[in-house]
Enzyme design. Structure first.
Site, PDB file in Angstrom:
ATOM      1  N   ASN A  90      38.627  24.059  75.253  1.00 35.14           N
ATOM      2  CA  ASN A  90      37.542  23.882  76.435  1.00 35.14           C
ATOM      3  C   ASN A  90      37.395  24.886  77.339  1.00 35.14           C
ATOM      4  O   ASN A  90      36.628  24.952  78.114  1.00 35.14           O
ATOM      5  CB  ASN A  90      38.289  22.461  77.224  1.00 35.14           C
ATOM      6  CG  ASN A  90      37.776  22.507  78.572  1.00 35.14           C
ATOM      7  OD1 ASN A  90      36.631  22.082  78.747  1.00 35.14           O
ATOM      8  ND2 ASN A  90      38.709  22.869  79.491  1.00 35.14           N
ATOM      9  N   TYR A 157      26.212  33.102  78.614  1.00 34.68           N
ATOM     10  CA  TYR A 157      26.771  31.745  78.243  1.00 34.68           C
ATOM     11  C   TYR A 157      25.920  30.942  77.349  1.00 34.68           C
ATOM     12  O   TYR A 157      26.548  30.449  76.391  1.00 34.68           O
ATOM     13  CB  TYR A 157      26.557  30.881  79.783  1.00 34.68           C
ATOM     14  CG  TYR A 157      27.496  29.495  79.770  1.00 34.68           C
ATOM     15  CD1 TYR A 157      28.571  29.640  80.013  1.00 34.68           C
ATOM     16  CD2 TYR A 157      26.762  28.540  79.624  1.00 34.68           C
ATOM     17  CE1 TYR A 157      29.353  28.482  80.058  1.00 34.68           C
ATOM     18  CE2 TYR A 157      27.258  27.152  79.820  1.00 34.68           C
ATOM     19  CZ  TYR A 157      28.816  27.115  79.844  1.00 34.68           C
ATOM     20  OH  TYR A 157      29.346  26.041  79.877  1.00 34.68           O
ATOM     21  N   ILE A 190      28.210  19.102  85.064  1.00 38.41           N
ATOM     22  CA  ILE A 190      29.171  18.159  85.261  1.00 38.41           C
ATOM     23  C   ILE A 190      30.026  18.470  86.699  1.00 38.41           C
ATOM     24  O   ILE A 190      29.984  19.922  86.854  1.00 38.41           O
ATOM     25  CB  ILE A 190      30.345  18.190  84.045  1.00 38.41           C
ATOM     26  CG1 ILE A 190      29.706  17.802  82.749  1.00 38.41           C
ATOM     27  CG2 ILE A 190      31.322  17.236  84.425  1.00 38.41           C
ATOM     28  CD1 ILE A 190      29.135  16.670  82.471  1.00 38.41           C
ATOM     29  N   THR A 192      32.507  19.744  88.521  1.00 39.41           N
ATOM     30  CA  THR A 192      33.595  20.509  88.042  1.00 39.41           C
ATOM     31  C   THR A 192      33.630  21.764  88.959  1.00 39.41           C
ATOM     32  O   THR A 192      32.813  22.200  89.569  1.00 39.41           O
ATOM     33  CB  THR A 192      33.656  20.919  86.758  1.00 39.41           C
ATOM     34  OG1 THR A 192      32.636  21.952  86.717  1.00 39.41           O
ATOM     35  CG2 THR A 192      33.688  19.808  85.656  1.00 39.41           C
TER      36      THR A 192
END
Length: 254
Positions: A90, A157, A190, A192
Site C-alpha cells: 500500500n 502517479y 478516498i 485520507t
C-alpha cells in the site's frame, strides 16, 4: 466476514490512512500483523491501536525503495510469526501536481520509485516466501483508478499505477499454479491524509468537485478499501487472481 485467525499479514504504508485501517482490519479478523512504514511514529501508533484492541502486531521501519529493507520486512514476519500469508502493498506517494512539460524529472522518478519499483521490491520477497509454504498466500497491491485512466498534472502517479496493474497481472500469471494469488484494488478518491496533503479536500469547492467525479457523489472511506482487500484474501475469493478491483463509487463506470 472471513476469519484470519493464526494467519500473518504484512501491510506497507501502515502508518496512516488506508494502510492503517487495513492493518487494523486484518488484526480484527485474527491475523498477526507486521506494520511497515518509513513513518516510525505513525507505524508504532498503528501497532498500539491494534494491541489496545487485543490484537497482535509489530512494527518494522521500511523504505520500500530499498530492496534490503523489503527483504528484511519479510524476514521479520517469518522470524516473528513463522510465515507470511497476506501482503498488502500500500505504500505510496502522490508527488507534486505538474504538467508533463513542467515536471521536475527527479521528482517524477521519485513517484515511480515508491509507487511502482517499491511494490516490485516487496513482491519479490513476499511471493518467494509464499511459494515456499504449502498453503501459498495472497498479495494485494494498492493501485488506483489512475491505473486505468489519466488525470491532468498527475503523470508520474498515473504512469506508476498503470505499470502496477501490469506488474500485478504478470505476477498472477506466473503464480497460477503455485498457490499464490496476486490482485490489486483500484480506489477512487478516498478520505485520507494523502488526499488532504495534495490539497484536494481542504478547500470546500475543490472537495465538491472531487466528490462529483464519482456517481455516488461522495469520497470513499479507508474502511471500504480495507474490506475489499480482506475479501480478496479470503477463501471465498480463491478463484480470483490477476484482478484489478475497483473501489471507486462508480468512477470508472462513467
Amino acid at each position: 466476514m472471513g476469519s484470519f485467525t493464526d494467519a500473518v499479514a504484512v501491510v506497507t504504508g501502515g502508518g496512516s490512512g488506508i494502510g492503517r485501517t487495513t492493518a487494523i482490519e486484518f488484526a480484527d479478523r485474527g491475523a498477526r500483523v507486521v506494520v511497515a512504514d518509513v513513518d516510525v511514529e505513525g507505524g508504532e501508533e498503528t501497532v498500539t491501536q491494534i494491541e489496545d484492541a487485543g490484537g497482535e502486531a509489530c512494527f518494522v521501519e521500511t523504505d520500500v525503495t530499498d530492496t534490503g529493507a523489503t527483504e528484511a520486512m519479510v524476514d521479520v514476519a517469518v522470524d516473528t510469526y513463522g510465515r507470511l500469508d497476506y501482503a498488502f502493498n500500500n505504500a505510496g506517494i502522490s508527488g507534486p501536481s505538474a504538467a508533463v512539460t513542467d515536471h521536475d524529472p527527479e521528482e517524477w522518478q521519485g513517484v515511480i520509485d515508491v509507487n511502482l519499483v517499491g511494490v516490485f521490491n516487496c513482491m519479490k520477497y513476499e511471493i518467494a516466501q509464499m511459494q515456499e509454504q504449502e498453503t501459498g498466500g495472497v498479495v494485494v497491491n494498492n493501485a488506483s483508478i489512475l491505473g486505468h485512466v489519466g488525470f491532468k498534472n498527475s503523470s508520474g502517479y498515473a504512469a506508476a499505477k498503470h505499470g502496477l496493474l501490469g506488474l500485478t497481472k504478470t505476477a498472477a500469471l506466473e503464480n497460477g499454479e503455485t498457490g499464490v494469488r496476486v490482485n490489486a484494488v483500484c480506489p477512487g478518491f478516498i478520505e485520507t491524509p494523502l488526499l488532504e496533503e495534495a490539497g484536494l479536500t481542504s478547500d470546500p469547492d475543490m472537495r465538491e468537485q472531487i466528490e462529483q467525479l464519482h456517481p455516488m457523489n461522495r469520497l470513499g472511506t479507508p474502511q471500504e478499501v480495507a474490506d475489499a482487500v480482506c475479501w480478496l484474501c479470503e477463501d471465498e475469493a480463491s478463484f480470483v487472481t490477476g484482478e484489478a478491483l475497483g473501489v471507486d463509487g462508480g468512477y470508472l463506470a462513467r
